[in-house]
Design an enzyme around this catalytic site. Sequence first.
Site: not given
Length: 315
Positions: A142, A236, A238
């Site tokens: 990001c 993202h 994760e």
Amino acid sequence: MPIKIPNNLPATNILESENIFVMDTDRAYKQDIRPLKILIVNLMPVKSITETQLLRLLGNSPIQVEVDFIYTESYVPQHTSQDYLTEFYGTFAEVRHKKYDGLIITGAPVEQMDFEDVAYWDEICEIMEWSKSHAYSTFHICWGAQAGLYYHYGIKKHAVSPKIFGVYKHHLSVEHEKLFRGFDDEFYVPHSRHTEVRKEDIEKVEALTILSEAEGAAGVYAIANLAKRQFFITGHAEYDPLTLKGEYDRDVKAGMKIEIPQNYYPNDDPTKQPVMKWRSVANLLFANWLNYYVYQETPYNLDELYAANDYMYYI
């Protein structure tokens, strides 16, 4: 295989409850195995949340991983106590003499600021320059991806409105890319950002290849340099199932103008439980990076690596 983490790290209990095999420092020292050494530059405000998200994915691999965390000295985090940082984190000054198989630079809540106005920008630049000779592969996430593209290749970020916020459909832009081995033809990844890097700017840089793009506003998702030693990931994967919900609820409570995250709640109804569509994507992404671009490439003795291969960064 286990992931080796500091003794008593709070994420341990969460990971063990999910059957992620973790090993504390004391136990790991008794094993005669050279783990992958990964350094995480955690720029997120609440360190423990990002730790858990990343460790969950790094631990879902047959490869033993040893993780060091650092925070920025030039800006002390406001949402994590100094005692916590002292116990579980180091500073760049404390690790700069070391060499790592992999480096992860996380996102940061500063994307609406010019890079040069970020309090720790000079320190991040120093770390990114250091990574050329001290980390075999670097994984930027990001804001970390935008910062890396700007520092290494001069690619600017651009403000967008409304915010890119939701779970977007993606596709691969190249065939037979090992980072995406096992992925479906279409896959979903969360995004949450006010800025973007533009495809036309990336395509002007011969040293970069776009690996994956999203449909709609999210745009370019994954970029790599030609040597496949630097990866820039704009989304993202994760994120936990409720991360976007937490951001949305926070902004609504603060009276901010925020749209409902796209393709996240059933029927776009924020009173309903969100649907997670990216769990397998996240596990594959990090496992593939660790296996194909870290484990398969780095030598057993890291000190032997850079004298022979440092030039690869400049291809």
